[in-house]
Scaffold this motif. Structure first.
Motif, PDB file in Angstrom:
ATOM      1  N   GLY A   1      10.212 -39.532 -22.087  1.00  0.00           N
ATOM      2  CA  GLY A   1      10.617 -38.205 -22.533  1.00  0.00           C
ATOM      3  C   GLY A   1      11.010 -38.132 -23.989  1.00  0.00           C
ATOM      4  O   GLY A   1      10.999 -37.054 -24.587  1.00  0.00           O
ATOM      5  N   GLU A   2      11.339 -39.277 -24.598  1.00  0.00           N
ATOM      6  CA  GLU A   2      11.721 -39.257 -26.010  1.00  0.00           C
ATOM      7  C   GLU A   2      10.509 -39.124 -26.931  1.00  0.00           C
ATOM      8  O   GLU A   2      10.655 -38.816 -28.115  1.00  0.00           O
ATOM      9  CB  GLU A   2      12.506 -40.518 -26.371  1.00  0.00           C
TER      10      GLU A   2
ATOM     11  N   LEU B   1       1.045 -33.554 -17.506  1.00  0.00           N
ATOM     12  CA  LEU B   1       2.201 -33.796 -18.366  1.00  0.00           C
ATOM     13  C   LEU B   1       3.222 -34.694 -17.677  1.00  0.00           C
ATOM     14  O   LEU B   1       3.815 -35.576 -18.316  1.00  0.00           O
ATOM     15  CB  LEU B   1       2.849 -32.480 -18.791  1.00  0.00           C
ATOM     16  N   LEU B   2       3.410 -34.525 -16.387  1.00  0.00           N
ATOM     17  CA  LEU B   2       4.331 -35.406 -15.671  1.00  0.00           C
ATOM     18  C   LEU B   2       3.863 -36.858 -15.753  1.00  0.00           C
ATOM     19  O   LEU B   2       4.675 -37.780 -15.902  1.00  0.00           O
ATOM     20  CB  LEU B   2       4.459 -34.966 -14.210  1.00  0.00           C
ATOM     21  N   GLY B   3       2.555 -37.059 -15.680  1.00  0.00           N
ATOM     22  CA  GLY B   3       2.019 -38.408 -15.816  1.00  0.00           C
ATOM     23  C   GLY B   3       2.275 -38.981 -17.197  1.00  0.00           C
ATOM     24  O   GLY B   3       2.633 -40.162 -17.340  1.00  0.00           O
TER      25      GLY B   3
ATOM     26  N   ALA C   1       5.554 -39.680 -34.487  1.00  0.00           N
ATOM     27  CA  ALA C   1       6.715 -40.184 -33.757  1.00  0.00           C
ATOM     28  C   ALA C   1       6.852 -39.480 -32.416  1.00  0.00           C
ATOM     29  O   ALA C   1       7.301 -40.076 -31.429  1.00  0.00           O
ATOM     30  CB  ALA C   1       7.981 -39.985 -34.581  1.00  0.00           C
ATOM     31  N   GLN C   2       6.465 -38.198 -32.395  1.00  0.00           N
ATOM     32  CA  GLN C   2       6.531 -37.392 -31.180  1.00  0.00           C
ATOM     33  C   GLN C   2       5.368 -36.409 -31.180  1.00  0.00           C
ATOM     34  O   GLN C   2       4.825 -36.070 -32.236  1.00  0.00           O
ATOM     35  CB  GLN C   2       7.848 -36.607 -31.116  1.00  0.00           C
ATOM     36  N   VAL C   3       5.005 -35.940 -29.993  1.00  0.00           N
ATOM     37  CA  VAL C   3       3.990 -34.895 -29.886  1.00  0.00           C
ATOM     38  C   VAL C   3       4.584 -33.689 -29.169  1.00  0.00           C
ATOM     39  O   VAL C   3       5.475 -33.823 -28.328  1.00  0.00           O
ATOM     40  CB  VAL C   3       2.733 -35.377 -29.142  1.00  0.00           C
ATOM     41  N   ASN C   4       4.075 -32.509 -29.534  1.00  0.00           N
ATOM     42  CA  ASN C   4       4.491 -31.255 -28.910  1.00  0.00           C
ATOM     43  C   ASN C   4       3.441 -30.828 -27.896  1.00  0.00           C
ATOM     44  O   ASN C   4       2.251 -30.759 -28.221  1.00  0.00           O
ATOM     45  CB  ASN C   4       4.621 -30.152 -29.964  1.00  0.00           C
ATOM     46  N   ILE C   5       3.887 -30.520 -26.693  1.00  0.00           N
ATOM     47  CA  ILE C   5       2.987 -30.058 -25.643  1.00  0.00           C
ATOM     48  C   ILE C   5       3.440 -28.673 -25.199  1.00  0.00           C
ATOM     49  O   ILE C   5       4.594 -28.490 -24.800  1.00  0.00           O
ATOM     50  CB  ILE C   5       2.977 -31.019 -24.439  1.00  0.00           C
ATOM     51  N   GLY C   6       2.519 -27.699 -25.271  1.00  0.00           N
ATOM     52  CA  GLY C   6       2.859 -26.331 -24.927  1.00  0.00           C
ATOM     53  C   GLY C   6       2.053 -25.786 -23.767  1.00  0.00           C
ATOM     54  O   GLY C   6       2.468 -25.845 -22.613  1.00  0.00           O
ATOM     55  N   SER C   7       0.863 -25.262 -24.065  1.00  0.00           N
ATOM     56  CA  SER C   7       0.059 -24.607 -23.030  1.00  0.00           C
ATOM     57  C   SER C   7      -0.232 -25.529 -21.852  1.00  0.00           C
ATOM     58  O   SER C   7      -0.199 -25.109 -20.689  1.00  0.00           O
ATOM     59  CB  SER C   7      -1.261 -24.097 -23.625  1.00  0.00           C
ATOM     60  N   LEU C   8      -0.515 -26.790 -22.140  1.00  0.00           N
ATOM     61  CA  LEU C   8      -0.829 -27.720 -21.058  1.00  0.00           C
ATOM     62  C   LEU C   8       0.342 -27.868 -20.096  1.00  0.00           C
ATOM     63  O   LEU C   8       0.149 -28.059 -18.893  1.00  0.00           O
ATOM     64  CB  LEU C   8      -1.227 -29.078 -21.632  1.00  0.00           C
ATOM     65  N   ALA C   9       1.564 -27.752 -20.618  1.00  0.00           N
ATOM     66  CA  ALA C   9       2.746 -27.870 -19.765  1.00  0.00           C
ATOM     67  C   ALA C   9       2.798 -26.757 -18.728  1.00  0.00           C
ATOM     68  O   ALA C   9       3.356 -26.932 -17.639  1.00  0.00           O
ATOM     69  CB  ALA C   9       4.013 -27.849 -20.615  1.00  0.00           C
ATOM     70  N   VAL C  10       2.209 -25.611 -19.062  1.00  0.00           N
ATOM     71  CA  VAL C  10       2.169 -24.485 -18.130  1.00  0.00           C
ATOM     72  C   VAL C  10       0.981 -24.606 -17.183  1.00  0.00           C
ATOM     73  O   VAL C  10       1.099 -24.380 -15.977  1.00  0.00           O
ATOM     74  CB  VAL C  10       2.086 -23.150 -18.904  1.00  0.00           C
ATOM     75  N   LYS C  11      -0.159 -25.008 -17.735  1.00  0.00           N
ATOM     76  CA  LYS C  11      -1.406 -24.964 -16.976  1.00  0.00           C
ATOM     77  C   LYS C  11      -1.710 -26.234 -16.186  1.00  0.00           C
ATOM     78  O   LYS C  11      -2.487 -26.192 -15.225  1.00  0.00           O
ATOM     79  CB  LYS C  11      -2.562 -24.677 -17.936  1.00  0.00           C
ATOM     80  N   ASP C  12      -1.126 -27.358 -16.587  1.00  0.00           N
ATOM     81  CA  ASP C  12      -1.459 -28.629 -15.937  1.00  0.00           C
ATOM     82  C   ASP C  12      -0.215 -29.509 -15.866  1.00  0.00           C
ATOM     83  O   ASP C  12      -0.103 -30.518 -16.558  1.00  0.00           O
ATOM     84  CB  ASP C  12      -2.581 -29.330 -16.701  1.00  0.00           C
ATOM     85  N   ARG C  13       0.707 -29.104 -15.031  1.00  0.00           N
ATOM     86  CA  ARG C  13       1.988 -29.797 -14.922  1.00  0.00           C
ATOM     87  C   ARG C  13       1.809 -31.264 -14.534  1.00  0.00           C
ATOM     88  O   ARG C  13       2.505 -32.144 -15.062  1.00  0.00           O
ATOM     89  CB  ARG C  13       2.865 -29.078 -13.891  1.00  0.00           C
TER      90      ARG C  13
END
Length: 220
Positions: free
Chosen positions: A88-89, A79-81, A64-76
């Motif tokens: 966002g949901e 993740l924005l794409g 239903a949802q995915v968690n994004i961690g390290s990529l959010a820091v290293k490749d903004r």
């Protein structure tokens, strides 16, 4: 185990692909698919999601949802794409913190990124939910970082905040709910017998009938 959670009346499952985290790609799609097709649990998952192919695999396998961690820091930008395309949901921001600064790569790399600023930046791009793990508390069963979570909620109005790390009793869930958190991830406390799935299911049912539902996400 997922069927046991469902049988206890629980509705949410937090599924971490540890193999994927080590491999650098999401690999446990078949496990996720079996859980999603054989239970009614709403599953969020993470671990090793580095590419859009990984992301699609998780969704196509039933997440239903995915968690994004390290990529959010290293490749903004990546993740924005994804936020622009999937919304966002569908994506949960995962923040592992040590002394209120983000750590990545399985906690092996410490950054100087402050957690409040980190989450605020992604809320502006559409993130609604964040899981914040206090590394010092994780697996210790010594209680949650209520002070940290309270500060985040005060600084970030509108955030659906999920606690992770240290939860060892139902009383702590009451404290977290009273503080305004939207949910909590519970793992070790279940597997070590501190909290039974049945007691947790009854707690969740009582809360949904009373003051409003809190998401108790079992960790598998």
């Amino acid at each position: 185990m997922a069927k046991a959670f469902e049988g206890a009346g629980l509705r949410y499952l937090h599924l971490v692909d540890l193999d994927g985290a080590k491999a650098g790609r999401y690999v446990n799609g078949p496990v996720l698919e079996r859980i999603c097709t054989q239970t009614s649990l709403q599953v969020d998952t993470g671990g090793g999601i580095k590419t859009e192919a990984d992301l699609r695999l998780a969704f196509e396998s039933g997440a239903a949802q995915v968690n994004i961690g390290s990529l959010a820091v290293k490749d903004r930008e990546t993740l924005l794409g994804w936020l622009a395309r999937y919304g966002g949901e569908k994506i949960i921001l995962s923040a592992d913190v040590r002394d209120r600064q983000i750590a990545v790569a399985g906690w092996q790399e410490q950054t100087r990124v402050e957690v409040t600023d980190f989450i605020r930046g992604y809320m502006a791009a559409g993130i609604r939910t964040a899981v914040v793990t206090d590394i010092a508390k994780d697996g210790m069963l010594t209680g949650s970082s209520v002070g940290l979570y309270t500060d985040l909620l005060q600084a970030l109005p509108g955030l659906d905040l999920v606690a992770s790390g240290g939860v060892s009793s139902l009383a702590e869930l009451d404290t977290l709910q009273a503080a305004g958190l939207g949910g909590a991830i519970i793992g070790k406390a279940i597997y070590e017998g501190r909290i039974s799935p049945e007691d947790l299911g009854r707690w969740a049912a009582e809360k949904s009938e009373g003051r409003g539902e809190q998401s108790e996400r079992e960790d598998a």
